[in-house]
Structures are given as C-alpha cells and as structure tokens.
Write an enzyme that holds these catalytic residues in place. Structure first.
Site, PDB file in Angstrom:
ATOM      1  N   SER A 252      -2.361  -3.711  39.308  1.00 56.09           N
ATOM      2  CA  SER A 252      -1.723  -3.564  40.611  1.00 56.09           C
ATOM      3  C   SER A 252      -1.983  -2.162  41.126  1.00 56.09           C
ATOM      4  O   SER A 252      -2.550  -1.317  40.440  1.00 56.09           O
ATOM      5  CB  SER A 252      -0.218  -3.802  40.500  1.00 56.09           C
ATOM      6  OG  SER A 252       0.383  -2.662  39.924  1.00 56.09           O
ATOM      7  N   LYS A 253      -1.545  -1.949  42.338  1.00 56.63           N
ATOM      8  CA  LYS A 253      -1.741  -0.666  43.013  1.00 56.63           C
ATOM      9  C   LYS A 253      -1.301   0.509  42.122  1.00 56.63           C
ATOM     10  O   LYS A 253      -1.891   1.579  42.163  1.00 56.63           O
ATOM     11  CB  LYS A 253      -0.919  -0.716  44.306  1.00 56.63           C
ATOM     12  CG  LYS A 253      -1.284   0.287  45.348  1.00 56.63           C
ATOM     13  CD  LYS A 253      -2.550  -0.052  46.085  1.00 56.63           C
ATOM     14  CE  LYS A 253      -3.159   1.234  46.622  1.00 56.63           C
ATOM     15  NZ  LYS A 253      -4.573   1.321  46.698  1.00 56.63           N
TER      16      LYS A 253
END
Ligand code: GLU
Length: 489
Positions: A252-253
């Site tokens: 994820s980010k």
C-alpha cells in the site's frame, strides 16, 4: 480464434505497480501469440474517475513501452473504448435481461437494505439482498414510482448453482450461487456497475482471456452468471496474485511509492521497471535475470505465473535499474538525467543543450552511474563537479594533504592542466600519470592529494572525470581555495 485480451483500468488515480503488471502480462501474452491487446477505460464510477487520471495512465503505459493494438486513442472495430460512451449498448442488454426475467427493477431504499443486512447478520447469515423486489407486479411498481422512488436494476441470481472457474493461474475455483444475493447491474442514475459493464464489453470485444489481479476473483462468479444468462461463451480467466510488501502485507501507499510515475520521477528507467514488474509473479524457465521487452514476449507464459503472492523488493528494483544504467549508452540517458541536473541549478530550463554541454553530461554520467540506484541520486554527486567551495573537514584527509610532497604535485597539476588544450578524461589520466613519473611518486601519493584538494573528499567519482568536468578554471579556483590546508614552509 486468435487471442484477444484487454487492460481495463478505472481512471481513478495513477497507474500503480499492480495495474502496470496486469497491463504488461496482457501485452506479453497477446504479443507472444500474435494476438490483439486492447486498452479500455472503465469510467463508470463518475465521482472518482477523471480525465487527468486517464491521461496519466495512458502516458505511463506508453513510457513503459506497453502499447496496445486497439482501444483508446488507437481506435478499432469494437469501440467506443470508454465505458461512459457505451451507455446505449448496456441499455440494450439490460432490456433483454429484463424482458427475459433475468433481471428486475428494485426500489428498496438504503434504510430498507440496511435493515435487511442487520437482520441477516443477527441470524449469523451472510448479508446479501434477499430478493424483496423480485416479483413486483406492474401495479406495485407504479405505486413505488409514484412515491418518487428511482429503481436500480438487479440481476436475478439462480439458486443452488455451483459456478466453476478453471482459472489458468489458480486452477479450479468453485463458488456457490446461494452466497451471492441479487446484485445491482444498473444504478438508479442509469449507469451500469463494473460487474455488468465489464461482461458486456468483454463479450462485444471478443475477449478470449481475462488476465487481471486476484482482487477480482470474487467478482468472477457474478460475471460468469451474466455471460450465461445472455447465452454467451465465458472467456478464460487468469487471476494474478497480489503484490505484498516485505512484511507480507498487501502493498500500500505506506510502503513507499506505488504509482509508476513516482518511479519515473525518481529516475528509474522504463526498461528496468518493465523487467522488474515482469518478475512480480512470473518466473522465467532459466537463470536469466535481465530481459528486454522482446525477450519477455518470447519467454512469457501464463503457465509460469505463480499463484503465490509476489513480493515487492525495492532492492531488487535498484539492482535491476543499476544494471540498465550501466547498459544504456550514456548519450541515451541525457534526456532522462536532465531534469535532475536542472533541479540542482545546472543548465537553463529553456536552453537547448550545446554539443559541449551534452559531452559534459555524458562524462558526468559515465563517472557516476555505477554509484547510483536511480537518476535522482545524481544530486549527491553534483557538488563534486560544480561550484568553487571546497572544505577539507576530514581529519585523515587533512593529514594526507599536509604531506611535504603535495605542494609540488598540485603545482605541476596546475601547469599541466593549463598546458592541455582539451582536458578530457584520457588527457586528465595522462597528466596524473606524468606527475607521478616526474616527481617519482606512487600513484596513490598523486591521486589522493589531488582528489582532496579538488573535492575535499577522500572518496568519490573517478578522478579523471572530475578533472575533465571541472575544467581548468574551476581546478584553478579550487586549488586556490584549498591552498590554506597545505603544509606551509
Ligand atoms: N476496471 C477494473 C479495475 O481497474 C478492471 C478489472 C478487470 O480487468 O476486469 O480494477
């Protein structure tokens, strides 16, 4: 029938690593089979879709060299290739499904649906739509519409069905239709949902293989049921595994950059990204690690796509990128390196580079490329070659530069540099050699003081390149600056 595949991004953000991988695998699969690769834009989420995202995705695909044969910007016989331009087409199919009793209008409000959800959960059942509006009469529908309710269209899921998917990556996967409530295929604003539009498009575009991320596996039974309701042949599916971070969680980010453009902005080379992304879930049959796009096309097969998750390893990307930085002729890196040089104040934004400037960049890149993972890291080396400020702060460096032989070395350097008409790296190399010879000093006793006097550092890029890149004037200025550190007699 020849192979037809597609990449169908929703333009709700930039192209991410996972999306790029789906696009690449589709591209490689089609190219290896003389098939057709289609780019379709799935923009039915009106709120989250944007033109900027679409442009960003297209630009990233092109920069990666993932080109499509049919679709957005390219055209073809099966367009339009943007879902919001296909609403009439979906409508025709919705009418068919409604007429055949395979879909129906549903007037339930959010509150009613929520209540149903709560009741099912209280009974320990999977929350799903139980079909309250399935058998409304025309009269009941008129009444509900008179209340101002706007219906959605739901697909009537057949009861007691087993839906078997022979996934080309995951093998046989079985779903029970009873776990799936009647789902919405057209929202109350007339816009189709993903699970519906994707089927109509895939069938009208004659898609033979749907290759996409594992997150869509659970959508697949819903899609298969629609093919079946329309009496259409179901394509083959291949769901590629998730990409995990080094801790084994879905990437994820928070794990750093996930958008392809972030990697371009850091100076990763397109070939390196393609090579790296290809290895996220696919493995070649031999030991080879580095693949050009052409080689990937030859080697790629779905049989060698693993069903276990891929792990995103930045060190590996750096390793691959370093390889391509060394392989690419420095002349071909100039345009990619230029933004990073400009960010450090070198070369004017608007100027077209002179031949001399291009030559400077080539020597610079040759000197630093083996030390960097990506082109943004060249910023760490700029100071070696620009400006006049030199400080010798390191204790050991100060000692070295105080050796009694150093003033003669630097004096000779000054003379020879001025006497050399073209100070390129080979000329610099021979100057350093001659100094050693004339003063009867070992190489080290020449190189180290020269390096320290010119850069203030004991380590750094190749000294020949440093001399060539500084040029006679900066060398002179730097020698004047560091003269204060020499042993005075
Ligand atoms: N628009 C979907 C997405 O971006 C495409 C999924 C599919 O390939 O069917 O995830």
């Amino acid at each position: 029938m020849s192979v037809r595949v597609r990449f169908a991004p929703s333009p709700t953000g930039p192209l991410h690593i996972g999306g790029a991988r789906s696009a690449l695998f589709n591209y490689l699969f089609a190219a290896g089979k003389d098939g057709t690769f289609i780019l379709r834009i799935e923009d039915t989420d009106l709120e989250r879709s944007s033109h900027e995202s679409e442009i960003g995705i297209i630009d990233a695909l092109r920069r990666l060299g993932i080109n499509w044969d049919e679709g957005i910007e390219v055209g073809g016989d099966n367009g339009p290739y943007r879902q919001t331009q296909r609403l009439d087409i979906y409508k025709q199919y919705t009418e068919k499904l409604l007429a055949a009793g395979q879909a129906y209008y549903c007037y339930c409000t959010e509150e009613e649906l929520e209540q149903e959800r709560q009741e099912l959960m209280a009974r320990g059942e999977t929350p799903r739509y139980m079909g309250k509006c399935r058998d409304l009469t025309a009269e009941q529908r008129r009444e509900l519409e008179a209340q101002g309710r706007k219906p959605v269209v739901r697909f009537k899921v057949p009861a007691g069905r087993e839906i078997v998917i022979n996934d080309l990556v995951r093998g046989k996967v079985v779903f029970e239709s009873d776990g799936i409530g009647d789902y919405i295929i057209v929202k109350s604003d007339g816009i189709p949902t993903y699970n519906y539009a994707v089927v109509i498009d895939d069938l009208l575009m004659n898609i033979t293989h749907v290759i996409r991320g594992e997150e869509h596996l659970s959508n697949t039974p819903r899609q298969v049921l629609i093919y079946e309701a329309l009496g259409m042949k179901v394509p083959d599916f291949a769901h590629i595994s998730l990409i995990l971070n080094s801790e084994g969680r879905k990437m994820s980010k928070r794990d750093g950059d996930t958008a392809i453009v972030d990697y371009f902005n850091k100076g990763y080379l397109p070939q390196a990204l393609v090579n790296f992304i290809a290895l996220l879930g696919w493995s070649p049959s031999g030991e080879q690690e580095f693949f050009s796009m052409e080689e990937l096309v030859k080697e790629f097969s779905l049989e060698r796509v693993s069903k276990s998750p891929a792990v995103f390893d930045l060190n590996k990307l750096n390793y691959i990128n370093s390889y391509y930085l060394m392989q690419t002729p420095p002349e071909d890196l100039i345009d990619l390196a230029l933004p990073f040089l400009r960010a450090e104040g070198l070369f004017n934004e608007a100027d077209i580079l002179s031949e001399e400037q291009r030559q400077w960049i080539v020597i610079f890149l040759k000197a630093v490329r083996e030390k960097i993972n990506n082109l943004s890291e060249i910023r760490d080396y700029i100071k070696f070659f620009t400006g006049e400020e030199v400080d010798v702060t390191d204790e050991e460096a100060r000692l070295i530069i105080q050796a009694p032989t150093v003033p003669a070395v630097l004096e000779l350097l000054r003379e020879k540099v001025h006497a050399t008409p073209e100070l390129d790296p080979p000329a610099a190399k021979s100057i350093l050699k001659q100094i050693g010879k004339e003063l009867k000093l070992k190489g080290r006793d020449v190189f180290m003081p020269v390096r320290i006097a010119l850069t203030g550092q004991m380590h750094g890029p190749d000294l020949d390149a440093i001399l060539a890149l500084l040029g006679p004037n900066s060398i002179e200025q730097r020698l004047n600056k560091t003269a204060k550190y020499l042993k005075q007699d």
